[in-house]
Design a protein around this motif. Structure first.
Motif, short mmCIF file in Angstrom:
data_model
loop_
_atom_site.label_atom_id
_atom_site.label_comp_id
_atom_site.label_asym_id
_atom_site.label_seq_id
_atom_site.Cartn_x
_atom_site.Cartn_y
_atom_site.Cartn_z
N ASP A 1 0.76 -1.27 -0.11
CA ASP A 1 -0.11 -0.01 0.17
C ASP A 1 0.65 1.29 0.05
OD1 ASP A 1 1.07 -0.35 2.50
OD2 ASP A 1 -0.88 -0.23 3.60
N GLY A 2 2.03 0.96 -0.19
CA GLY A 2 2.99 2.32 -0.32
C GLY A 2 3.48 2.89 0.87
N THR A 3 3.17 2.10 2.18
CA THR A 3 3.68 2.49 3.54
C THR A 3 4.88 1.88 3.71
OG1 THR A 3 2.20 0.86 4.52
CG2 THR A 3 1.20 3.08 4.38
N GLU A 4 5.70 2.61 4.82
CA GLU A 4 6.82 1.91 5.55
C GLU A 4 6.27 1.32 6.68
OE1 GLU A 4 10.08 2.04 4.58
OE2 GLU A 4 10.14 2.57 2.68
N LEU A 5 6.99 0.30 7.09
CA LEU A 5 6.84 -0.33 8.54
C LEU A 5 7.67 0.38 9.44
CD1 LEU A 5 6.73 -4.25 7.43
CD2 LEU A 5 4.75 -2.81 7.63
N ASP A 6 6.97 0.74 10.65
CA ASP A 6 7.55 1.39 11.77
C ASP A 6 7.29 0.77 13.10
OD1 ASP A 6 8.56 3.29 13.44
OD2 ASP A 6 6.70 4.56 12.98
N ALA A 7 8.62 0.35 13.38
CA ALA A 7 8.49 -0.23 14.99
C ALA A 7 9.35 0.52 15.90
CB ALA A 7 9.21 -1.79 14.92
N SER A 8 9.20 1.84 15.73
CA SER A 8 9.78 3.05 16.62
C SER A 8 9.01 3.11 18.00
CB SER A 8 10.21 4.01 15.93
OG SER A 8 9.07 4.69 15.59
N GLU A 9 7.91 3.04 18.06
CA GLU A 9 7.25 3.35 19.19
C GLU A 9 6.98 2.17 20.23
OE1 GLU A 9 3.49 5.27 18.52
OE2 GLU A 9 3.94 5.64 16.41
N GLN A 10 7.22 2.63 21.41
CA GLN A 10 7.00 1.71 22.62
C GLN A 10 5.58 1.12 22.80
OE1 GLN A 10 7.16 2.69 26.79
NE2 GLN A 10 8.74 1.57 27.15
N ALA A 11 4.56 2.01 22.89
CA ALA A 11 3.37 1.49 22.83
C ALA A 11 2.32 2.77 22.52
CB ALA A 11 3.06 1.39 24.46
N PRO A 12 1.05 2.63 22.13
CA PRO A 12 0.19 3.57 21.87
C PRO A 12 -0.34 4.44 23.05
CG PRO A 12 -0.92 1.67 21.87
CD PRO A 12 0.48 1.26 21.97
N ALA A 13 -0.84 5.47 22.86
CA ALA A 13 -1.09 6.45 23.95
C ALA A 13 -2.32 5.79 24.87
CB ALA A 13 -1.47 7.87 23.60
N GLY A 14 -3.26 5.25 24.27
CA GLY A 14 -4.42 4.66 24.88
C GLY A 14 -5.33 5.71 25.39
N VAL A 15 -6.38 5.30 26.03
CA VAL A 15 -7.34 6.26 26.48
C VAL A 15 -7.93 5.72 27.97
CG1 VAL A 15 -8.40 6.95 24.11
CG2 VAL A 15 -9.43 4.83 25.51
N PRO A 16 -8.38 6.86 28.96
CA PRO A 16 -8.70 6.22 30.05
C PRO A 16 -9.65 5.05 30.16
CG PRO A 16 -8.73 8.74 29.69
CD PRO A 16 -8.55 8.17 28.54
N SER A 17 -9.45 4.44 31.12
CA SER A 17 -10.36 3.26 31.41
C SER A 17 -11.26 3.53 32.54
CB SER A 17 -9.33 1.92 31.67
OG SER A 17 -10.19 0.68 31.93
N VAL A 18 -12.65 3.41 32.25
CA VAL A 18 -13.59 3.59 33.09
C VAL A 18 -14.39 2.33 33.67
CG1 VAL A 18 -15.57 4.95 33.34
CG2 VAL A 18 -13.71 5.88 31.92
N ILE A 19 -14.46 2.17 34.99
CA ILE A 19 -15.29 1.21 35.37
C ILE A 19 -16.73 1.34 35.36
CG2 ILE A 19 -15.77 -0.15 37.68
CD1 ILE A 19 -12.88 0.40 38.54
#
Length: 325
Positions: A259-277
């Motif tokens: 698809d013309g994109t470059e693979l990227d493994a430079s990030e440790q983890a995504p930011a995520g969103v707050p988890s609500v009980i």
């Protein structure tokens, strides 16, 4: 070791409860090609990995397996939210348990013909480790041959089949809660397809004419297109606090999805969103901690704290448990 950040890996959009969609999503959680399977398969392959020279492959498999833990959390939480109440019942904590809900609906009548009844009988409106027809998840699903090439081929097949099923589930519902999670997992499954395909490319196999599998033209799903435009199908996270992962030696270069994109493994983890009980469900008799139980917990904690003080001296006091509801 594993560390838990109290964020969900992706946001879950709010919408009406939809028990039928929740039951379809059970296949993506506890089915033969669901998130519990990918999590366990990759972690067992990583634990059993042999050959120090193959560390980049082990790190890639382990990183994906660690991400799959968060996918289990995401899809399980989504199922719970889809089961949280019913469109006709908006009961209040002060309502008698036998009082019909708004519109004259019996609180749990939706369980009889719109869902997996076990979500209400056993799970108190929560996810279960089963597939869409209620079969329990089985450890026999896990494939770990000990042969790197076989395991990578099998993992690619697993991600592709999981992605195929999620595309089908997407087309079964227009519920925004369900689709927000399904679309995210469709794109991340493609990222994992790319990861295993790239690993196989390093071993001499060219996948460019085959991927992505299936040929869904997923861009027609608007939620999926937004994530593809962000390049999420070409990222892989290390989930490595010690900066020791060598997965980036494999996950690099042009994407096997062509698809013309470059693979990227430079990030440790995504930011995520707050988890609500989620709130209590009184009609399920699962109201959390009632005042009597809270008092018992506090009394027990004070006794245990006194014993610790006798042995080790006074400790800093944390916040007291607050009443629920």
């Amino acid at each position: 070791m594993f560390f838990h950040v109290q964020n969900l890996i992706n946001d879950i959009v709010a919408d009406e409860p939809d028990p039928a969609a929740a039951n379809a999503l059970q296949e993506g959680l506890g089915g033969q090609f669901g998130e519990m399977r990918t999590m366990m398969q990759y972690l067992f392959q990583a634990m059993n990995f042999r050959g120090p020279d193959g560390k980049p492959y082990r790190d890639l498999i382990q990183g994906i397996g660690t991400e799959e833990i968060s996918h289990v959390e995401l899809i399980g939480t989504t199922i719970s939210r889809l089961l949280d109440g019913s469109p006709q019942y908006q009961g209040k904590p002060t309502d008698p348990l036998d009082k019909p809900g708004s519109g004259g609906a019996t609180p749990l009548n939706i369980a009889l013909d719109h869902s997996n009844i076990h979500h209400y009988l056993v799970g108190a409106q929560g996810a279960l480790p089963v597939d869409a027809v209620g079969n329990p998840w089985s450890g026999s699903y896990v494939y770990n041959s000990g042969n790197l090439v076989l395991d990578l081929i099998y993992n690619l097949m697993l991600e592709s089949t999981g992605r195929l099923q999620k595309c089908r589930i997407y087309e079964m519902t227009d519920n925004k809660t369900a689709r927000s999670t399904i679309s995210y997992l469709i794109v991340r499954d493609q990222a994992h397809e790319n990861a295993y395909a790239k690993a196989l490319e390093t071993l001499g196999i060219n996948w460019k004419s085959a991927l992505p599998i299936p040929k869904t033209n997923a861009e027609k799903f608007p939620e999926v297109k937004k994530l593809l435009d962000l390049g999420l199908q070409s990222k892989q996270y290390t989930f490595d606090l010690g900066n020791q992962s060598q997965a980036g030696k494999i996950f690099q270069g042009l994407s096997p999805s062509n698809d013309g994109t470059e693979l990227d493994a430079s990030e440790q983890a995504p930011a995520g969103v707050p988890s609500v009980i989620a709130p209590e469900r009184f009609e399920e008799f699962s109201p959390g901690l009632d005042p009597e139980l809270l008092a018992l917990i506090q009394a027990t904690a004070e006794i245990e704290s006194a014993e610790v003080t006798l042995s080790f001296g006074p400790l800093e006091k944390g916040p007291a448990i607050k009443p629920v509801g």
